[in-house]
Design a protein around this motif. Structure first.
Motif: not given
Lengths: 319, 550
Positions: A189-190, A193-194, A196-201
């Motif tokens: 899902f992550a 959903g996004n 870029e934010a997933s990579i950064d997380a």
């Protein structure tokens, strides 16, 4: 309309597709005397199990923000391998069939991950290429299974319930748990959903994409094996257009093409909706061409209604 | 198009505004700002061009605006202030025709209007410059400016010559260094914003609304925007200016109106008020900004960056951060600050140098490696890099630490809730429930979720990139206090910021960057604003410019 909206948004949110499934179920029960019987209902489950199995994997791939158009061809190849290799060994044939699906999925996933080329393009290429491989392998001929255990399996039952239906429902349950209860499901899902934010997380995006492509490849191959066992044969054109039916079912079930949103329960609803409509109209002796027109119209209408129901009217209200 | 821009050169505080040279623009602005504190603008005495009377807007279950009055006079900058969620954006959307008010009147130039949609409002002369840019990157400047209103020749063909001429007229007003045929995608954020403003000038505007126009601009780029606003004012256009930044508001505006919780709290003349009064109007109490003391006890070195370089981005960057210490990294956008952080975090590969974390030389190949080794990066852009907007609060909170709340790949929902509850309480996040989608939260609460997400990875080093960008005053001070408390509890913290008060208020030490290099390192308590500005503009030695500290 507002009360209906409230109903759908409630905590125990019932997906719109299930309302639709229940509605057509009741409709056909009244319209055809043959519809409402255990035999017919298990029949619907068997008929939908092929597309249903692929749709389970497709749901994950689509939530992940990708798409797989090569599932029909993968199904065809797996079916041919499962029948064609039976002369050597039954076990080998089944393993090779399932393995081919997972391998093709892994290749799709790897290319999408490493090159960043859109999954639509990559799997479109795979769809054409794999169909070519089937023709190369089969020499444009249909294979017939000489092994009766194989062709009997497709028609076998446990108690009153066909084995194929049981396999489909079990897989549905497993994939529902994978999607809602595991870290892989959450990250799917992550990433959708996004990204870029997933990579950064710190989420390893490529790994999850690949797993999902392997899953859909596996289910396409499994569907191919089961379909071949139902027919006792494999034709080189087996699985044509299945990618379209699968995507239709998944989208009917509320999964967004843009990724980040969807569910296995919705997909089950979408699969059943298509199955019930085809079966019901068939029993009512609606000519096949009209069935296609009606299915197309229903797909678009359901999505319009879904969009209206989920219109972001409260979006402006910030806390 | 109003052709009166020629007057602009007589602008009272513009010495050299025809020049495209950024340095002269800059010195002009500094001159501007140096006087700004002393000479606030006097209110303009004129009949309002626009009046909003008794505007009430209800959404299901919420009254977003309750009987709000607002007016704008021609040639004035009227600042609209309020915390996130106070109703500023809703009011402006009502004004621009995006929403229709349930009650109240909009009177434009003496005529009562009922705008049905944004296009209608635009034609009447009310234009909203969006916070988020809505440009088509693949098209040219001219095509973007006239998007939806391209000049036509008979037969529905585009009149390219007229398009070019009209665009050049508009670009002359904006005085920005790009051409009508440049691709918008190739422009900097500041220049894109100019294109967005250019769009407003297509219809002779009577009222222009700027919603947080400087949120993505550096101190360096703001003067260009101020010039454009001044020139619009001289043409008799009424400006509504929404911003969180007090320094800008006091520098630009003639009058200030404040909203709180959807209610109108009042209007004051900028010349007769001060920040304290305005803040009190906004939040209903006087806010003690950043009075929590800075951390003071430092442990051993947690991060040491030695001669780190990424080709053509930054070069030879060295600094260190100790446990319990806040190090500020100050510089203009484009100076390479975020890129240094991304390199430490494994998103970029260094071409030279090394990073030492907790005594070990590390070379992260991905963000995943960095997270596992205890580095946390709260990114610059919350919405694009920090959050999954469609996911709920709880799921966003545990996103970077799933392994901590799962076993054998399966989530443990009880532990997940416990993590959420912990940070929800500790940081006073305002949400009705953990099920709330983060996309529906205000900027301050979103940022707290991002910070919570990273705290739950129990990092050794916490990097915050522009931690309070676009966040209202109340949440901002809460986040500052939070960062200080984190440092005091032993975290090593690196804060990247373009806001001088933030850097000065938080940092024990300040690293100044200019053009990909570290130009100086200062003690956070003794450095002067002048020294800092010199260090980040590469102007050390020349006449000391005055910084715009609030």
């Amino acid at each position: 309309m507002t009360s209906l909206k409230g109903f759908f948004r409630g905590k125990t949110s019932i997906q719109p597709i299930w309302i639709f499934v229940i509605a057509i179920f009741i409709f056909f029960s009244f319209m055809s005397e043959y519809f409402l019987s255990l035999g017919n209902i298990t029949n619907i489950l068997v008929q939908t199990s092929t597309i249903g199995l692929i749709a389970l994997g497709m749901t994950l791939v689509m939530i992940n923000g990708n798409i797989d158009l090569s599932v029909g061809a993968t199904l065809g190849l797996a079916a041919s391998l499962a029948v064609g290799l039976q002369e050597i060994s039954m076990t080998l044939a089944i393993l090779a069939a399932l393995g081919s699906g997972m391998l093709l999925g892994a290749i799709n996933g790897l290319i999408v991950w490493k090159t960043g080329v859109n999954a639509f393009i990559v799997t479109l290429g795979a769809m054409l290429g794999v169909r070519g491989l089937i023709f190369l392998y089969t020499g444009e001929e249909s294979f017939y299974s000489m092994n009766f255990a194989f062709s009997d399996f497709g028609a076998s039952t446990i108690g009153p319930i066909p084995v194929l239906a049981i396999i489909f429902l079990l897989c549905t349950l497993v994939m529902h748990l994978v999607l809602t209860r595991t870290g892989h499901g959450r990250n799917t899902f992550a990433v959708g959903g996004n990204p870029e934010a997933s990579i950064d997380a710190g989420i390893r995006l490529g790994r999850h994409m690949m797993i999902n492509f392997i899953i859909v490849g596996f289910f396409a191959a499994l569907a191919g094996v089961l379909l071949a066992s139902q027919m006792g044969a494999a034709t080189p054109n087996l699985g044509r257009d299945y990618e379209l039916w699968t995507i239709t079912a998944v989208v009917l079930g509320g999964t967004k093409l843009t990724g980040g949103f969807g569910s296995i329960t919705g997909t089950l609803g979408g699969v059943l909706a298509i199955g019930i409509l085809r079966n019901g109209m068939n029993l009512m002796q609606v000519p096949a061409f009209y069935v296609l027109v009606i299915l197309g119209a229903i797909l678009i209408s359901v999505l319009i209604i879904d969009k209206k129901l989920n219109a972001p009217s409260t979006k402006e209200v910030r806390i | 198009m109003n052709p009166s821009q020629e007057n602009h050169s007589q602008d009272s505080h513009s010495q050299d505004s025809h020049s495209q040279d950024s340095h002269s623009q800059d010195s002009h602005s500094q001159d501007n700002l140096a006087h700004g504190g002393a000479q606030k603008r006097q209110p303009i005495d004129a009949q309002p061009v626009l009046q909003l009377k008794g505007i009430t807007k209800r959404f299901p279950g919420v009254v977003a605006l309750n009987n709000v009055d607002f007016d704008v006079r021609p040639g004035e900058v009227h600042a609209l202030l309020g915390e996130n969620g106070a109703g500023k954006s809703t009011l402006m959307k009502v004004l621009a025709g995006k929403h229709q008010a349930n009650e109240g009147k909009i009177i434009l130039g003496g005529e009562e209007m009922a705008f049905e949609n944004p296009k209608h409002a635009k034609r009447a002369g009310v234009v909203l410059i969006h916070q988020e840019q809505s440009l088509v990157s693949e098209m040219t400047v001219a095509e973007n400016i006239f998007l939806g209103s391209l000049p036509k020749k008979p037969g529905n063909r585009v009149d390219w010559r007229k398009l070019r001429e009209d665009t050049e007229k508009i670009l002359a007003t904006l005085k920005c260094g790009f051409q009508h045929d440049d691709l918008v995608g190739s422009l900097s954020i500041a220049k894109k914003q100019m294109v967005e403003i250019g769009r407003a000038l297509v219809f002779t505007p009577r009222v222009v609304v700027f919603d947080e126009p400087t949120a993505s601009l550096t101190d360096h780029e703001k003067p260009v925007l101020y010039d454009v606003i001044d020139s619009l004012c001289q043409q008799g256009v009424g400006i509504v200016y929404i911003s969180h930044r007090m320094d800008e508001i006091f520098h630009l505006s003639h009058r200030i109106s404040v909203l709180r919780d959807g209610e109108y709290t009042g209007t004051v003349n900028t010349a007769d008020t001060n920040e304290d009064e305005v803040t009190r109007m906004m939040i209903g109490r006087s806010l003690e900004l950043d009075h929590a003391s800075k951390p003071g006890e430092f442990g051993e070195t947690m991060l040491e960056v030695r001669n780190l370089s990424v080709k053509r981005v930054f070069e030879d960057v060295s600094f260190n951060v100790r446990k319990g210490e806040i190090v500020g990294m100050y510089g203009l956008v484009g100076a390479g600050r975020s890129e240094v952080a991304e390199t430490i975090f494994g998103l970029r590969t260094p071409s030279a140098g090394e990073v030492v974390l907790d005594g070990e030389v590390v070379q992260f190949r991905s963000a995943h490696d960095a997270v596992v080794s205890g580095v946390a990066l709260v990114p610059e852009d919350r919405k694009d890099q920090g959050l999954i907007l469609g996911m709920n609060c709880r799921d966003n909170m545990t996103l970077a630490s799933l392994s901590g709340v799962s076993s054998m790949g399966f989530m443990k929902s009880g532990e997940e809730r416990a993590v959420y509850d912990k940070y929800h309480q500790a940081m006073k996040i305002k949400t009705p429930s953990w099920r709330q989608k983060v996309g529906n939260l205000s900027g301050g609460n979103q940022q707290k979720i991002v910070i919570g997400k990273w705290l739950n990875t129990h990092p050794k080093l916490l990097i915050l990139d522009e931690p309070t960008r676009g966040i209202d005053v109340g949440s901002k001070s809460e986040i500052h206090t939070l960062v200080k408390d984190l440092a005091k509890s032993g975290y090593a913290v690196l804060v990247i910021s373009s806001e001088m008060p933030e850097v000065l208020g938080l940092s024990n030490r300040i690293i100044a960057m200019y053009d990909g290099r570290v130009t100086a390192e200062f003690d956070g308590d003794s450095v002067s604003e002048d020294e800092l500005v010199q260090a980040i503009t590469g102007m050390a030695g020349s006449s000391p410019p005055k910084a715009q500290a609030g």
